[in-house]
Design a protein around this motif. Structure first.
Motif, short mmCIF file in Angstrom:
data_model
loop_
_atom_site.label_atom_id
_atom_site.label_comp_id
_atom_site.label_asym_id
_atom_site.label_seq_id
_atom_site.Cartn_x
_atom_site.Cartn_y
_atom_site.Cartn_z
N TYR A 106 0.84 -1.20 0.00
CA TYR A 106 0.00 0.00 0.00
C TYR A 106 0.88 1.26 0.00
CZ TYR A 106 -2.73 3.82 1.97
OH TYR A 106 -3.31 5.04 2.18
N ILE A 107 1.89 1.28 0.87
CA ILE A 107 2.77 2.46 0.94
C ILE A 107 3.52 2.63 -0.36
CG2 ILE A 107 4.76 3.47 2.12
CD1 ILE A 107 3.92 1.96 4.63
N LYS A 108 4.03 1.54 -0.92
CA LYS A 108 4.76 1.62 -2.19
C LYS A 108 3.87 2.17 -3.31
CE LYS A 108 5.70 -0.80 -6.23
NZ LYS A 108 4.84 -1.53 -7.18
N LEU A 109 2.62 1.71 -3.36
CA LEU A 109 1.70 2.20 -4.39
C LEU A 109 1.44 3.69 -4.22
CD1 LEU A 109 -0.85 -0.75 -4.48
CD2 LEU A 109 0.68 -0.06 -6.34
N TYR A 110 1.26 4.12 -2.98
CA TYR A 110 1.02 5.55 -2.74
C TYR A 110 2.21 6.38 -3.22
CZ TYR A 110 0.64 10.02 -0.37
OH TYR A 110 0.60 11.36 -0.11
N GLU A 152 -8.57 -2.04 5.55
CA GLU A 152 -8.93 -1.29 4.34
C GLU A 152 -7.73 -1.22 3.38
OE1 GLU A 152 -11.10 2.96 3.30
OE2 GLU A 152 -11.17 2.15 5.33
N GLN A 153 -6.53 -1.04 3.94
CA GLN A 153 -5.32 -1.07 3.11
C GLN A 153 -5.20 -2.41 2.39
OE1 GLN A 153 -1.63 0.23 5.09
NE2 GLN A 153 -2.91 0.97 6.77
N GLN A 154 -5.38 -3.50 3.14
CA GLN A 154 -5.24 -4.84 2.56
C GLN A 154 -6.28 -5.10 1.49
OE1 GLN A 154 -5.54 -6.87 6.32
NE2 GLN A 154 -3.31 -7.01 6.60
N ALA A 155 -7.50 -4.64 1.73
CA ALA A 155 -8.55 -4.81 0.73
C ALA A 155 -8.24 -4.01 -0.53
CB ALA A 155 -9.90 -4.37 1.32
N LEU A 156 -7.70 -2.81 -0.33
CA LEU A 156 -7.34 -1.96 -1.47
C LEU A 156 -6.24 -2.62 -2.30
CD1 LEU A 156 -6.90 1.86 -1.35
CD2 LEU A 156 -5.16 0.48 -2.46
N VAL A 157 -5.22 -3.17 -1.63
CA VAL A 157 -4.13 -3.83 -2.35
C VAL A 157 -4.65 -5.06 -3.11
CG1 VAL A 157 -2.00 -5.17 -2.04
CG2 VAL A 157 -2.30 -2.99 -0.85
#
Length: 388
Positions: A106-110, A152-157
């Protein structure tokens, strides 16, 4: 609309260094990071002697890894299990993400995909223009990361992984279709030239020169030819003063064009209607197909086949590398297949249909490539807030 608090990167992903004691008799396989968020790659191993006084640090799966010189252009990745046992130099910044609060992907994508995240990394990478920029450790740690709940982060990834897989499937399908149509073209061309007479270029597509008189106050837009049969491109115009004593030749749509220095690697094209009003230097060889014997598109296809490229290579003597020049007389002596004109025109119509299909595929690929970044931008712009 949901709002996500922002947390400093160092709070959820502190820097961890694992220095390695270098032994002369051991091997140290290094890790690389591709720009634009495209993941890691494996470099060849260095021996202890090759490492010398260079410092190496062990990288573990799950690490969030930054290239300090290329982070600003997206050289940020999450190490995977296949990266186990790899090392990075002092130019790699390795962070360990707090799994109870954040997801490394998630952080890498952001940081690599969202407009806001890329801007933050750029701001933390002071330096001159171009690639002379270095990510500062302290500034990196202060980058604010919008942080929704971990679930929510995990679901987004997971959602983005599924979306990425769909885009890969689309790309694979387009590639397969294009391989099939290229194979069809090759078969139709093979049938078209079977047992047909060969005639020299001097007869079917002789050289034509339309030398342009140069006005010092004039403007002369030049044409370029891409290698590997990828068509023409437009160069910026030259003023008459910039042309100087250089000789320019007018190019007309339908001309069969060769770059005399790069023809051997496929710098061969047919001038298109949008190339009207453009000029080529003396390094351009311009031929005009005899409309009673052949078509320029049919000849272009032939010269880009293995047999055609072999003949171009033989007509382009010179040393190794790119120091090869296509000779005019040698080109005019090349014998090319000349099936009946109607057969050539039928094949050209098939080429046109294939080109139209590829143009549609290009548009699909562009939309496909934009889908993931657009989705991320929408998510981050909707969810992030300015407060910490």
């Amino acid at each position: 609309m949901k709002s996500w608090p922002k947390v400093a990167l160092s709070e959820i992903a502190p820097i961890i260094r694992r220095p390695v004691e270098i032994r002369q008799d051991q091997a140290y396989p290094e890790l690389g990071i591709r720009s634009f968020g495209r993941g890691t790659f494996h470099k060849p191993s260095l021996s202890g002697a090759d490492v010398g006084s260079k410092r190496l640090f062990r990288i573990e799966p799950g690490d969030l890894v930054f290239s300090n010189v290329f982070a600003w252009e997206g050289a940020i990745a999450v190490a995977s299990p296949v990266d186990t046992g790899r090392f990075g130099s002092h130019r790699f910044i390795t962070c360990v993400v707090d799994d109870d609060r954040a997801n490394a992907t998630y952080i890498k994508l952001y940081l690599t995909t969202s407009q806001e995240g890329r801007a933050q990394v750029l701001q933390a990478s002071p330096g001159g223009a171009g690639r002379n920029r270095t990510l500062g450790v302290e500034k990196m740690g202060l980058i604010p990361i919008p942080l929704p709940p971990l679930a929510e982060q995990q679901a987004l990834v997971a959602h983005l992984d599924a979306l990425a897989e769909k885009t890969r499937q689309v790309e694979a399908h387009l590639d397969a279709v294009e391989r099939d149509v290229e194979h069809l073209l090759a078969l139709r061309f093979r049938d078209a030239i079977a047992d047909v007479p060969l005639l020299p270029m001097a007869k079917v597509a002789p050289l034509v020169r339309r030398e342009q008189s140069i006005d010092l106050n004039g403007s002369y837009p030049e044409l370029g030819i891409r290698s590997f049969g990828k068509g023409t491109f437009h160069k910026p115009p030259l003023s008459g003063g910039e042309v100087g004593t250089k000789r320019l030749y007018r190019i007309e749509p339908g001309d069969l064009l060769f770059s005399n220095v790069f023809a051997w690697e496929g710098a061969i094209a047919v001038a298109q209607p949008e190339d009207t009003g453009r000029f080529g230097s003396h390094r351009f060889i311009t031929c005009q197909a005899n409309p009673e014997l052949t078509t320029a598109e049919f000849l272009r296809y032939y010269f880009l086949t293995d047999d055609g490229m072999l003949k171009i290579g033989e007509a382009s003597p010179g040393g190794a590398g790119r120091n090869r020049t296509l000779g005019l007389e040698k080109l005019m002596a090349i014998e090319v297949p000349t099936p009946p004109l109607a057969v050539q025109q039928t094949f050209d119509r098939l080429q046109t249909e294939v080109a139209a299909l590829k143009a549609k595929h290009t548009a699909i690929r562009e939309a496909n490539a934009a889908l993931l970044p657009a989705t991320l931008e929408r998510i981050f712009s909707a969810g992030a807030t300015a407060h910490a």
